[in-house]
Design an enzyme around this catalytic site. Structure first.
Site, PDB file in Angstrom:
ATOM      1  N   ARG A  69       0.835  -1.199   0.000  1.00 35.96           N
ATOM      2  CA  ARG A  69       0.000   0.000   0.000  1.00 35.96           C
ATOM      3  C   ARG A  69       0.869   1.247   0.000  1.00 35.96           C
ATOM      4  O   ARG A  69       2.027   1.201   0.396  1.00 35.96           O
ATOM      5  CB  ARG A  69      -0.895   0.022   1.248  1.00 35.96           C
ATOM      6  CG  ARG A  69      -2.057  -0.935   1.158  1.00 35.96           C
ATOM      7  CD  ARG A  69      -2.963  -0.803   2.367  1.00 35.96           C
ATOM      8  NE  ARG A  69      -3.624   0.495   2.394  1.00 35.96           N
ATOM      9  CZ  ARG A  69      -3.643   1.320   3.450  1.00 35.96           C
ATOM     10  NH1 ARG A  69      -3.035   0.994   4.550  1.00 35.96           N
ATOM     11  NH2 ARG A  69      -4.282   2.465   3.376  1.00 35.96           N
ATOM     12  N   LYS A 133       2.470  -7.804  12.173  1.00 32.21           N
ATOM     13  CA  LYS A 133       1.772  -7.898  10.886  1.00 32.21           C
ATOM     14  C   LYS A 133       1.960  -9.282  10.266  1.00 32.21           C
ATOM     15  O   LYS A 133       3.063  -9.679   9.903  1.00 32.21           O
ATOM     16  CB  LYS A 133       2.282  -6.814   9.933  1.00 32.21           C
ATOM     17  CG  LYS A 133       1.558  -6.828   8.593  1.00 32.21           C
ATOM     18  CD  LYS A 133       1.599  -5.472   7.939  1.00 32.21           C
ATOM     19  CE  LYS A 133       1.093  -5.511   6.511  1.00 32.21           C
ATOM     20  NZ  LYS A 133       0.887  -4.187   5.929  1.00 32.21           N
ATOM     21  N   ARG A 270      -1.990   3.915  14.291  1.00 29.16           N
ATOM     22  CA  ARG A 270      -0.951   3.340  15.153  1.00 29.16           C
ATOM     23  C   ARG A 270      -1.454   3.291  16.587  1.00 29.16           C
ATOM     24  O   ARG A 270      -2.144   4.212  17.018  1.00 29.16           O
ATOM     25  CB  ARG A 270       0.294   4.250  15.186  1.00 29.16           C
ATOM     26  CG  ARG A 270       0.976   4.428  13.874  1.00 29.16           C
ATOM     27  CD  ARG A 270       2.173   3.492  13.758  1.00 29.16           C
ATOM     28  NE  ARG A 270       2.930   3.785  12.579  1.00 29.16           N
ATOM     29  CZ  ARG A 270       2.546   3.502  11.339  1.00 29.16           C
ATOM     30  NH1 ARG A 270       1.395   2.901  11.149  1.00 29.16           N
ATOM     31  NH2 ARG A 270       3.275   3.803  10.303  1.00 29.16           N
TER      32      ARG A 270
HETATM   33  C1  BTN Z   1       0.315  -3.917   2.297  1.00 27.77           C
HETATM   34  O1  BTN Z   1       1.055  -2.975   2.014  1.00 27.77           O
HETATM   35  O2  BTN Z   1       0.057  -4.220   3.453  1.00 27.77           O
HETATM   36  C2  BTN Z   1      -0.329  -4.724   1.183  1.00 27.77           C
HETATM   37  C3  BTN Z   1       0.617  -5.764   0.692  1.00 27.77           C
HETATM   38  C4  BTN Z   1       0.041  -6.629  -0.415  1.00 27.77           C
HETATM   39  C5  BTN Z   1       1.089  -7.573  -0.961  1.00 27.77           C
HETATM   40  C6  BTN Z   1       0.502  -8.550  -1.956  1.00 27.77           C
HETATM   41  S1  BTN Z   1       1.594  -9.882  -2.312  1.00 27.77           S
HETATM   42  C7  BTN Z   1       0.558 -10.408  -3.610  1.00 27.77           C
HETATM   43  C8  BTN Z   1       0.072  -9.158  -4.307  1.00 27.77           C
HETATM   44  N1  BTN Z   1       1.028  -8.750  -5.318  1.00 27.77           N
HETATM   45  C9  BTN Z   1       1.612  -7.585  -5.026  1.00 27.77           C
HETATM   46  O3  BTN Z   1       2.484  -7.031  -5.713  1.00 27.77           O
HETATM   47  N2  BTN Z   1       1.131  -7.120  -3.870  1.00 27.77           N
HETATM   48  C10 BTN Z   1       0.121  -7.986  -3.301  1.00 27.77           C
END
Ligand code: BTN
Length: 274
Positions: A69, A133, A270
């Site tokens: 994100r 996380k 947070r």
């Molecule tokens: C976050 O930032 O918390 C979200 C992370 C999401 C990661 C997943 S891994 C599979 C899919 N492909 C990506 O490039 N990102 C999501």
């Protein structure tokens, strides 16, 4: 005497046929693809959306350019992470997908509970295990262009930190969960449980909207009744007691000046630092 090394990479056994066979029957059958390596499963599905005939799951055993994100990078390691994306077509316009990340969080938490993995949810879309996380959700949607305006596609990307080394926590500056036994579960059974839960939730979300999920989200809220801060561009903009989410997915905080509702965007939630 020779030392025998146990190969703990359970992703080696992943198979689309096995996952499909282990899934609960769904109103929407999902096509399943598994690749050894790609940049980002979200990027791949978004690029291929015009060619998709229906719901599609793309799982990569290794991602080289995982997206998180707010433009962040998502780190993962083969055999120690699960990285997959589900492209889903909704019979509603893209603006009706507000709140979808909360529904996906609930679906994942409830599916993980079936494997005795009890997680809490951190607004808007993180899954925490013992406060660390465990998983993140990145939803990218497409509504404009060639699809009719009352139809939308969402690419729901999910990254699960099953047993990453703690050096990753140090690298990203935040605590990352580690459940080594999760990486040793049968990964086809695990993926089938997650996919079945997601498919059921997405059908329910299309028909009933976020209302079907807010009570469930609030019962899994990691910060209910705790002092939290909302940070925007590095600045604390609100501080108060977390009070769950409302009917449109805003996070509620009881501050000295009254109740505040925060929209998901680039703000971060947070727990207040001690
Ligand atoms: C976050 O930032 O918390 C979200 C992370 C999401 C990661 C997943 S891994 C599979 C899919 N492909 C990506 O490039 N990102 C999501």
């Amino acid at each position: 005497m020779s030392a025998c090394r146990y190969n703990a990479d359970m992703t080696a056994t992943l198979s689309p046929e096995q996952i499909a066979a282990l899934c609960r029957p769904s109103a929407q059958p999902v096509r399943i693809r598994i690749v050894e390596e790609t940049g980002s499963t979200n990027a791949d599905l978004l690029a291929g959306l015009p060619m998709l005939a229906g719901p599609t799951l793309l799982l990569a055993k290794h991602q080289t350019a995982g997206r998180g994100r707010a433009g962040r990078t998502w780190l993962s390691a083969q055999g120690k992470s699960l990285t997959f994306s589900l492209a889903w077509k909704f019979g509603v316009p893209v603006h009706a997908l507000v709140g979808l990340p909360l529904a996906v969080g609930v679906a994942l938490a409830e599916a993980l509970a079936m494997f005795n993995i009890d997680v809490k949810l951190k607004w808007p879309n993180d899954l925490l295990y013992n406060g660390r996380k465990l998983a993140g959700i990145l939803i990218e949607s497409a509504g404009a262009g060639s699809v009719p305006h009352d139809v939308s596609w969402a690419v729901i990307g999910i990254g699960i930190n099953m047993s990453l080394d703690q050096s990753v926590s140090e690298h990203i500056g935040r605590p990352v969960a580690s459940i080594p036994w999760m990486a040793e579960l049968d990964q086809n059974t695990l993926m089938a449980g997650l996919l079945s839960g997601l498919a059921d939730a997405l059908v329910q979300f299309e028909h009933e909207g976020l209302a079907a999920f807010t009570g469930r989200w609030n019962s899994l809220d990691a910060y209910a009744g705790q002092v939290v801060t909302i940070i925007d561009n590095g600045q604390v903009v609100h501080e108060g007691i977390g009070a769950g989410v409302d009917g449109i997915g805003r996070f509620l905080i009881d501050t000295p000046g009254g109740r505040v509702a925060v929209m998901a965007g680039d703000v971060s939630l947070r727990p207040r630092e001690a």
